[in-house]
Scaffold this active site. Structure first.
Site, PDB file in Angstrom:
ATOM      1  N   ASP A 114       0.989  -1.310  -0.003  1.00  0.00           N
ATOM      2  CA  ASP A 114      -0.140   0.153   0.223  1.00  0.00           C
ATOM      3  C   ASP A 114       0.789   1.266  -0.133  1.00  0.00           C
ATOM      4  OD1 ASP A 114      -3.070   1.222   1.418  1.00  0.00           O
ATOM      5  OD2 ASP A 114      -1.610   1.738   0.841  1.00  0.00           O
ATOM      6  N   ASP A 160      -3.885   2.445  -4.967  1.00  0.00           N
ATOM      7  CA  ASP A 160      -2.148   1.834  -4.748  1.00  0.00           C
ATOM      8  C   ASP A 160      -2.187   1.386  -3.558  1.00  0.00           C
ATOM      9  OD1 ASP A 160      -3.643   3.072  -2.235  1.00  0.00           O
ATOM     10  OD2 ASP A 160      -2.038   3.905  -1.349  1.00  0.00           O
ATOM     11  N   GLU A 161      -2.811  -0.187  -4.367  1.00  0.00           N
ATOM     12  CA  GLU A 161      -2.960  -0.845  -3.086  1.00  0.00           C
ATOM     13  C   GLU A 161      -2.843  -2.496  -3.641  1.00  0.00           C
ATOM     14  OE1 GLU A 161      -5.838  -2.368   0.556  1.00  0.00           O
ATOM     15  OE2 GLU A 161      -6.832  -0.195  -0.077  1.00  0.00           O
TER      16      GLU A 161
HETATM   17  P1  TTP Z   1      -4.983   5.127   1.075  1.00  0.00           P
HETATM   18  O1  TTP Z   1      -4.441   4.125   0.975  1.00  0.00           O
HETATM   19  O2  TTP Z   1      -6.552   4.440   1.978  1.00  0.00           O
HETATM   20  O3  TTP Z   1      -4.530   6.431   1.744  1.00  0.00           O
HETATM   21  P2  TTP Z   1      -3.277   6.677   1.167  1.00  0.00           P
HETATM   22  O4  TTP Z   1      -1.955   6.061   0.468  1.00  0.00           O
HETATM   23  O5  TTP Z   1      -3.140   8.672   1.202  1.00  0.00           O
HETATM   24  O6  TTP Z   1      -2.457   7.260   2.416  1.00  0.00           O
HETATM   25  P3  TTP Z   1      -2.289   5.517   4.022  1.00  0.00           P
HETATM   26  O7  TTP Z   1      -0.280   6.014   3.714  1.00  0.00           O
HETATM   27  O8  TTP Z   1      -2.476   5.777   4.675  1.00  0.00           O
HETATM   28  O9  TTP Z   1      -2.375   4.781   2.887  1.00  0.00           O
HETATM   29  O10 TTP Z   1      -6.227   5.896  -0.512  1.00  0.00           O
HETATM   30  C1  TTP Z   1      -5.082   5.800  -2.134  1.00  0.00           C
HETATM   31  C2  TTP Z   1      -5.210   6.977  -2.174  1.00  0.00           C
HETATM   32  O11 TTP Z   1      -6.638   7.039  -2.823  1.00  0.00           O
HETATM   33  C3  TTP Z   1      -5.054   8.745  -1.356  1.00  0.00           C
HETATM   34  O12 TTP Z   1      -3.611   8.536  -2.161  1.00  0.00           O
HETATM   35  C4  TTP Z   1      -6.377   8.955  -2.447  1.00  0.00           C
HETATM   36  C5  TTP Z   1      -7.690   8.041  -2.821  1.00  0.00           C
HETATM   37  N1  TTP Z   1      -8.851   8.607  -1.461  1.00  0.00           N
HETATM   38  C6  TTP Z   1     -10.031   9.027  -1.740  1.00  0.00           C
HETATM   39  O13 TTP Z   1     -10.137   9.666  -3.227  1.00  0.00           O
HETATM   40  N2  TTP Z   1     -11.024   9.500  -1.365  1.00  0.00           N
HETATM   41  C7  TTP Z   1     -10.720   8.653   0.103  1.00  0.00           C
HETATM   42  O14 TTP Z   1     -11.395   8.472   0.889  1.00  0.00           O
HETATM   43  C8  TTP Z   1      -9.667   7.367   0.434  1.00  0.00           C
HETATM   44  C9  TTP Z   1      -9.547   6.578   1.253  1.00  0.00           C
HETATM   45  C10 TTP Z   1      -8.540   7.359  -0.798  1.00  0.00           C
HETATM   46 MG    MG Z   2      -2.506   4.110   1.199  1.00  0.00          MG
END
Ligand code: TTP
Ligand code: MG
Length: 391
Positions: free
Chosen positions: A9, A107-108
């Site tokens: 992730d 992103d995962e």
């Molecule tokens: P996430 O992996 O949930 O968050 P992140 O990568 O920004 O942070 P983390 O280090 O905690 O993993 O989500 C991936 C991307 O998806 C994030 O960068 C932006 C998008 N996203 C949204 O647009 N709206 C949302 O509510 C969430 C949770 C994510």
């Molecule tokens: Mg993330």
């Protein structure tokens, strides 16, 4: 046999891409989302940098509230096209290590690397290599969880964010789960959490003490599911598209390289890896691709389509060598080399090649090398080691 599952992730994904591309944003609270309009904006936060999280900003928070919490933040409009492109490039890195890749969101992804250890080293080494590749290629950080199943790997990747690597070995599962809050249970909504709290269950360790029949009584048809999770049992496979379009591998040098022998040796090592993976999958391809990136990041890709599909390391290498010699500008330093093969069509059957009279000998050599890799691992044998001597 235990599986080796990775969950990867990206950290603060959209915000990290913005910080990468705008050095002036680095180390600062960056909030990606709707326009805050001085606190009167509508819409929500997509994500924010870890610096902004200290102010209490998070994904899905109304942008007006984010502005109240962090008026000094840098507010950025999302660039979806760019994030999608970076996401694809990250997926391409995963495919260098395994075809069993299940993307979950932008992103995962889950990766099953059980079958990749002979070629790349143990699970931990693969996890580290993937993090390193993402860092080198994309200048971004990822957090990785490694475990015998998807459920545990997903929890693990989240525990030491950002830039984390958490490994759950099969004999550590109960200790790993014991202290975790029941909010980590997949599929447990607010109602289930309330029921569990009423039963005096706050952690997964508390839950694991309950026999299955009691959980079935209290939680209905989900009882068995939560019982399994509490014991770290999750048999779901990594779902992936086995309709492979290409097999490729890249190498980024620690220091840019000028020496042609080193470049050719690297191409041979890459041919060995791609050849091995092709033969493991019983695939043969017609189109061979070369990727060459110079020290100033200018990149060329060239390909050659052969009259018939191949899986031989030797033919791969000879073709890639020709492409390289035709296109490499002597005297320029090289940062990255990559090779790939595509055009699989339906050719699976091993036909006697029209190619050259050495094909039978090459087949034997490939089989021997594959057998040695299967038995002893990738380090045991490499033609590349003898390249200089052969010359
Ligand atoms: P996430 O992996 O949930 O968050 P992140 O990568 O920004 O942070 P983390 O280090 O905690 O993993 O989500 C991936 C991307 O998806 C994030 O960068 C932006 C998008 N996203 C949204 O647009 N709206 C949302 O509510 C969430 C949770 C994510
Ligand atoms: Mg993330």
């Amino acid at each position: 046999m235990n599986r080796i599952i990775l969950h990867v992730d990206m950290d603060a994904f959209f915000a990290a891409v913005e910080q990468r591309d705008h050095p002036q944003y680095r180390g600062k609270p960056v909030i990606v989302g709707a326009d805050p309009k001085e606190g009167r904006g509508r819409g929500v936060v997509s994500t924010c940098s870890y610096e902004a999280r200290k102010f209490g900003v998070h994904s899905a928070l109304p942008i007006s509230q984010a502005f109240k919490l962090c008026p000094q933040g840098i507010y950025v409009h999302p660039n979806g096209k760019l994030y999608k492109q970076v996401s694809q490039e990250i997926l391409d890195i995963f495919y260098e290590f395994t075809d069993a890749v299940e993307p979950i969101s932008i992103d995962e992804a889950f990766l099953d690397v059980t079958g990749s250890t002979k070629l790349f080293g143990n699970g931990e080494e693969i996890a580290k290599m993937i993090k390193k590749r993402i860092c080198e290629k994309e200048r971004l950080t990822a957090s990785v969880g490694m475990a015998p199943n998807k459920y545990l790997a997903k929890i693990a990747s989240d525990l030491e964010k950002p830039d984390g690597l958490v490994i759950v070995k099969p004999d550590q599962i109960q200790d790993f789960l014991k202290p975790l809050d029941i909010s980590r249970l997949w599929g447990a909504g607010k109602k289930t959490e309330q029921t569990l709290h009423k039963m005096g269950i706050n952690t997964i360790g508390d839950l694991a003490k309950f026999p299955k029949d009691i959980l079935n009584k209290k939680l209905g048809k989900m009882g068995g599911h939560f019982y399994n999770l509490a014991h770290g049992i999750d048999d779901r496979p990594v779902f992936y598209n086995s309709d492979i379009k290409s097999v490729s591998n890249e190498h980024t040098f620690n220091k840019d390289v000028l020496d042609e022998d080193t470049l050719l040796k690297t191409l041979l090592q890459l041919s060995e890896k791609v050849g091995y993976r092709l033969r493991k999958k019983d695939l043969k391809g017609k189109t061979i691709h070369l990727k060459l990136r110079y020290s100033n990041f200018s990149t060329i890709t060239r390909n050659k389509t052969l009259p018939e599909a191949v899986d031989s390391t030797q033919v791969l290498f000879q073709t890639i060598k020709q492409l390289f010699e035709k296109n490499y500008q002597t005297g320029r330093r090289v940062r990255l080399l990559g090779i790939g093969i595509s055009g699989f069509g339906n050719v699976k059957a091993r036909q006697l090649s029209l190619f050259d009279r050495n094909s039978k000998r090459n087949d034997k050599l490939d089989k021997l090398q594959d057998m040695l890799i299967d038995r002893f691992g990738k380090k045991i044998v490499s033609r590349a080691e003898s390249l200089k001597k052969d010359k």
